[in-house]
Write a protein that holds these residues in place. Structure first.
Motif, PDB file in Angstrom:
ATOM      1  N   PRO A   1       0.805  -1.221   0.000  1.00 44.70           N
ATOM      2  CA  PRO A   1       0.000   0.000   0.000  1.00 44.70           C
ATOM      3  C   PRO A   1       0.838   1.270   0.000  1.00 44.70           C
ATOM      4  O   PRO A   1       1.982   1.302   0.451  1.00 44.70           O
ATOM      5  N   LEU A   2       0.202   2.309  -0.510  1.00 44.81           N
ATOM      6  CA  LEU A   2       0.830   3.621  -0.646  1.00 44.81           C
ATOM      7  C   LEU A   2       1.467   4.098   0.647  1.00 44.81           C
ATOM      8  O   LEU A   2       2.579   4.651   0.643  1.00 44.81           O
ATOM      9  N   HIS A   3       0.808   3.884   1.761  1.00 40.74           N
ATOM     10  CA  HIS A   3       1.358   4.428   3.013  1.00 40.74           C
ATOM     11  C   HIS A   3       2.636   3.708   3.445  1.00 40.74           C
ATOM     12  O   HIS A   3       3.392   4.236   4.277  1.00 40.74           O
ATOM     13  N   ASN A   4       2.931   2.504   2.905  1.00 41.81           N
ATOM     14  CA  ASN A   4       4.246   1.897   3.151  1.00 41.81           C
ATOM     15  C   ASN A   4       5.345   2.873   2.751  1.00 41.81           C
ATOM     16  O   ASN A   4       6.281   3.149   3.509  1.00 41.81           O
ATOM     17  N   ALA A   5       5.255   3.370   1.511  1.00 41.24           N
ATOM     18  CA  ALA A   5       6.280   4.281   1.003  1.00 41.24           C
ATOM     19  C   ALA A   5       6.273   5.598   1.758  1.00 41.24           C
ATOM     20  O   ALA A   5       7.335   6.164   2.044  1.00 41.24           O
ATOM     21  N   GLU A   6       5.093   6.097   2.077  1.00 38.24           N
ATOM     22  CA  GLU A   6       5.021   7.363   2.817  1.00 38.24           C
ATOM     23  C   GLU A   6       5.721   7.246   4.163  1.00 38.24           C
ATOM     24  O   GLU A   6       6.407   8.183   4.601  1.00 38.24           O
ATOM     25  N   ARG A   7       5.576   6.116   4.824  1.00 34.12           N
ATOM     26  CA  ARG A   7       6.244   5.900   6.113  1.00 34.12           C
ATOM     27  C   ARG A   7       7.745   5.694   5.918  1.00 34.12           C
ATOM     28  O   ARG A   7       8.562   6.313   6.611  1.00 34.12           O
ATOM     29  N   LEU A   8       8.129   4.844   4.978  1.00 32.00           N
ATOM     30  CA  LEU A   8       9.536   4.520   4.781  1.00 32.00           C
ATOM     31  C   LEU A   8      10.337   5.710   4.277  1.00 32.00           C
ATOM     32  O   LEU A   8      11.534   5.840   4.589  1.00 32.00           O
ATOM     33  N   GLN A   9       9.713   6.575   3.525  1.00 34.49           N
ATOM     34  CA  GLN A   9      10.430   7.707   2.950  1.00 34.49           C
ATOM     35  C   GLN A   9      11.023   8.623   4.024  1.00 34.49           C
ATOM     36  O   GLN A   9      11.996   9.333   3.766  1.00 34.49           O
ATOM     37  N   ARG A  10      10.455   8.580   5.214  1.00 34.75           N
ATOM     38  CA  ARG A  10      10.957   9.448   6.290  1.00 34.75           C
ATOM     39  C   ARG A  10      12.412   9.149   6.630  1.00 34.75           C
ATOM     40  O   ARG A  10      13.107  10.000   7.185  1.00 34.75           O
ATOM     41  N   GLY A  11      12.881   7.928   6.325  1.00 37.37           N
ATOM     42  CA  GLY A  11      14.266   7.588   6.626  1.00 37.37           C
ATOM     43  C   GLY A  11      15.236   7.893   5.505  1.00 37.37           C
ATOM     44  O   GLY A  11      16.439   7.604   5.651  1.00 37.37           O
ATOM     45  N   PHE A  12      14.772   8.502   4.419  1.00 34.52           N
ATOM     46  CA  PHE A  12      15.615   8.729   3.244  1.00 34.52           C
ATOM     47  C   PHE A  12      15.800  10.230   3.029  1.00 34.52           C
ATOM     48  O   PHE A  12      14.841  10.950   2.727  1.00 34.52           O
ATOM     49  N   ARG A  13      17.031  10.667   3.181  1.00 32.95           N
ATOM     50  CA  ARG A  13      17.315  12.111   3.124  1.00 32.95           C
ATOM     51  C   ARG A  13      17.175  12.689   1.730  1.00 32.95           C
ATOM     52  O   ARG A  13      16.885  13.868   1.575  1.00 32.95           O
ATOM     53  N   HIS A  14      17.428  11.873   0.715  1.00 39.92           N
ATOM     54  CA  HIS A  14      17.378  12.364  -0.672  1.00 39.92           C
ATOM     55  C   HIS A  14      16.420  11.469  -1.449  1.00 39.92           C
ATOM     56  O   HIS A  14      16.844  10.505  -2.098  1.00 39.92           O
ATOM     57  N   SER A  15      15.140  11.777  -1.367  1.00 38.21           N
ATOM     58  CA  SER A  15      14.151  10.902  -1.994  1.00 38.21           C
ATOM     59  C   SER A  15      13.034  11.711  -2.629  1.00 38.21           C
ATOM     60  O   SER A  15      12.783  12.865  -2.280  1.00 38.21           O
ATOM     61  N   ARG A  16      12.388  11.068  -3.579  1.00 35.60           N
ATOM     62  CA  ARG A  16      11.194  11.589  -4.223  1.00 35.60           C
ATOM     63  C   ARG A  16      10.163  10.465  -4.268  1.00 35.60           C
ATOM     64  O   ARG A  16      10.509   9.287  -4.220  1.00 35.60           O
ATOM     65  N   HIS A  17       8.887  10.852  -4.396  1.00 41.66           N
ATOM     66  CA  HIS A  17       7.821   9.864  -4.375  1.00 41.66           C
ATOM     67  C   HIS A  17       6.849  10.170  -5.505  1.00 41.66           C
ATOM     68  O   HIS A  17       6.269  11.257  -5.554  1.00 41.66           O
TER      69      HIS A  17
END
Length: 477
Positions: free
Chosen positions: A418-434
Motif C-alpha cells: 500500500p501507498l502508506h508503506n512508502a510514505e512511512r519509509l520515505q521518512r528515513g531517506f534524506r534524498h528521496s522523491r515519491h
C-alpha cells in the motif's frame, strides 16, 4: 542455522548439478557471458548477453558449495558517461528478472537501457538461478468438507513440513535462501562486474531486497528505485490496510454500502456454509465444494490484489448476496487446487524475513477488526513453525535510513504494497522523491498506468531532477 544433508551417491550428485546446486564447479565470483537473444513478445528479439555468476551457497562459507546465478545484460544503446549499471530485482519472492522484461513491461526496461547498462537478474532460487525442484506433493483439502481457517492452516503447515523434508533430502539448504544471502549476491555481482557502484531497481519483494542492500552496501549504491515498497518489516501485511483499500474502492465506485454488504455476506457464510458446484478443469468432472466464510475471505484477498477485480468488488458481492456463486466457486476451486503448490525460494525467503514482535501483535489485534481477518497473510506467520528456517532478526527488520538518492513509486490502489508503506519509509531517506500513480494497483498496473513513468525513472537514474508528484492515470491498461 540448519544443516544440509548430503547423499553421497553418484546419482544424487548428478541430480544436484542438474538442478543448479553446483559442487566442485567454478569458484565463487567467477563470471562468464555468452551471446543471448532476449525474446521480447510481439517484436524482434533483442541482442543481449546471458551472464553466469558463481556465488557461495552460504556467503559465510566462501570456499564451500556454490550455485550459479543467471542474468541478462543489456548494454546501453547510447551510454551516458558515468552512469552505474542498473540491476533489476524482481518481486514475488521468486519472480524472474529476465522474465519480467519479456512482455508488456518491456518499454520501461527499453527506456532505461538507452542510457546505461541494464542487468535483469534471476535471484538465487528463482528462474534460471539455481532453483530447487518444486515440491512434488499435493496439498490435501477434501472438497466436500468445510475448510475453515484452522483446518486449512493445519493442512498447510503439514504440507510445508513435508516439502521442506523433501528439499533437505535433495541436498538443499533452506537457510541459504533468505534476503541477506540474496543481498550478498549483489555485492559479489558488483565486484565481478568490476564497477565501483550499482543502481538498483526493485519491484515489490525486489524492494525488500533493495532495502537489505541499502543497509549493508549503501556506500556502493548510486541510485535506487523502489516500486511498490515492502520495507524490512513489511513482509506480513496489516489487515486493516485491506479495509482501507475497500473503503477507497467504495468511495471511487460511489458504493458507500460496500463494507457493510461484504460484512453481511461473509457473516452469512459463517452462519451457513454453501454447497457449490465448480466447473471441472480440462474437461474433468465438476467439483462439489463446501464453502464457508474463510473461503470467501481468501478469495477477496485475491480479488483485491488486482485493480480490475478489486474495482469489481461491488458487483461481485452483489452477485453473492443474490445467491449467484459461480465466480466464488471457481476461485475457491483454484485456491484449493493450486494454493498449496510450494517452491523453496519464496517460502524460505518470506519465513526468514518474518516480522517483529510489535508488528505481530498489531496484526493479531487488527485481524479481529478486519473484514478479511487472518486471510490477508494466510498461511503466515504460522506456517513457519517446525520448518527449521532461522529468522533474520530485529537488526534486519530495523527501520531503514539512507542518504542514497531514492525514488519511491506507488499505486494509489495497490492492495499488496500500500501507498502508506512508502510514505512511512520515505521518512528515513534524506534524498528521496515519491511518485504516486492515481488509480494504479499492483503488478503490471503499477508499471503501465502512467505513460510518463518510464521517462521519470530514466531521468532519476541519470541524475536529472524529478519532483514528488501524483501522476494522472493515462493510456496504460
Amino acid at each position: 542455522m540448519g544443516s544440509i544433508t548430503f547423499y553421497r551417491s553418484v546419482f544424487l550428485i548428478a541430480t544436484l548439478l542438474a538442478c543448479g546446486a553446483a559442487y566442485a564447479a567454478p569458484a565463487a565470483g567467477d563470471l562468464s557471458y555468452e551471446p543471448y537473444a532476449l525474446p521480447v513478445r510481439g517484436q524482434a528479439s533483442v541482442a543481449a548477453e546471458l551472464g553466469t555468476l558463481t556465488v557461495p551457497v552460504r556467503h559465510a562459507q566462501p570456499a564451500g558449495a556454490t550455485l550459479s546465478l543467471r542474468f541478462v545484460r543489456l548494454k546501453a544503446v547510447q551510454p551516458v558517461a558515468g552512469l552505474a549499471p542498473v540491476v533489476y530485482l524482481a518481486g514475488g519472492p521468486g519472480g524472474s528478472g529476465i522474465g519480467s522484461a519479456l512482455g508488456a513491461r518491456w518499454p520501461l526496461f527499453d527506456r532505461v537501457r538507452q542510457q546505461q547498462d541494464l542487468i535483469l537478474l534471476d535471484q538465487r532460487g528463482a528462474g534460471r538461478s539455481g532453483a530447487a525442484p518444486n515440491c512434488p506433493y499435493a496439498l490435501e483439502l477434501p472438497s466436500q468438507d468445510l475448510q475453515d481457517h484452522a483446518r486449512q492452516l493445519a493442512a498447510s503447515q503439514a504440507h510445508a513440513r513435508r516439502c521442506m523434508a523433501f528439499w533437505r533430502q535433495q541436498g538443499w539448504d533452506p537457510n541459504a535462501f533468505n534476503t541477506e544471502e540474496n543481498a550478498a549476491d549483489l555485492a559479489l555481482l558488483r565486484r565481478a562486474l568490476g564497477v565501483p557502484r550499482l543502481s538498483l531497481w526493485g519491484m515489490s519483494y525486489g524492494t525488500h531486497l533493495a532495502f537489505a542492500a541499502l543497509r549493508t552496501q549503501g556506500q556502493t549504491l548510486e541510485r535506487v528505485i523502489l516500486m511498490g515498497s515492502e520495507g524490512p518489516n513489511d513482509t506480513l501485511k496489516l489487515p486493516l490496510d485491506a479495509d482501507r483499500l475497500i473503503s477507497q474502492i467504495a468511495a471511487q465506485r460511489q458504493r458507500p454500502d460496500l463494507p457493510a454488504l461484504m460484512a453481511s455476506v461473509i457473516a452469512g457464510l459463517a452462519a451457513k456454509p454453501a454447497l457449490l458446484q465448480a466447473p471441472g478443469l480440462e474437461g474433468g468432472k465438476d467439483s462439489t465444494l463446501r464453502v464457508g466464510a474463510f473461503d470467501l475471505q481468501l478469495a477477496t484477498v485475491l480479488w483485491l490484489a488486482r485493480r480490475d477485480s478489486a474495482l469489481q468488488l461491488p458487483e461481485l458481492y452483489d452477485a453473492l448476496a443474490a445467491g449467484k456463486w459461480d465466480a466464488l466457486a471457481t476461485l475457491v476451486r483454484d485456491i484449493r487446487r493450486y494454493g498449496g503448490e510450494q517452491r523453496l525460494m519464496p517460502l524460505a525467503m518470506d519465513v526468514a524475513s518474518g516480522a517483529s514482535p510489535l508488528r505481530l501483535r498489531q496484526i493479531a489485534a487488527e485481524e479481529g477488526r478486519s473484514l478479511l481477518g487472518p486471510a490477508l497473510n494466510f498461511p503466515f506467520p504460522q506456517i513457519s513453525e517446525g520448518l527449521g528456517i532461522e529468522d533474520l532478526g530485529e537488526g534486519f527488520r530495523a527501520f531503514p535510513a539512507s542518504a542514497v538518492p531514492t525514488l519511491f513509486v506507488s499505486g494509489e490502489l495497490d492492495g499488496r504494497t500500500p501507498l502508506h508503506n512508502a510514505e512511512r519509509l520515505q521518512r528515513g531517506f534524506r534524498h528521496s522523491r515519491h511518485l504516486v500513480i492515481e488509480g494504479a494497483g499492483h503488478d503490471d498496473d503499477l508499471w503501465l498506468a502512467s505513460p510518463v513513468l518510464a521517462e521519470r525513472m530514466a531521468d532519476f537514474l541519470a541524475g536529472r531532477e524529478v519532483s514528488t508528484a501524483w501522476l494522472p492515470r493515462g493510456s496504460g491498461k
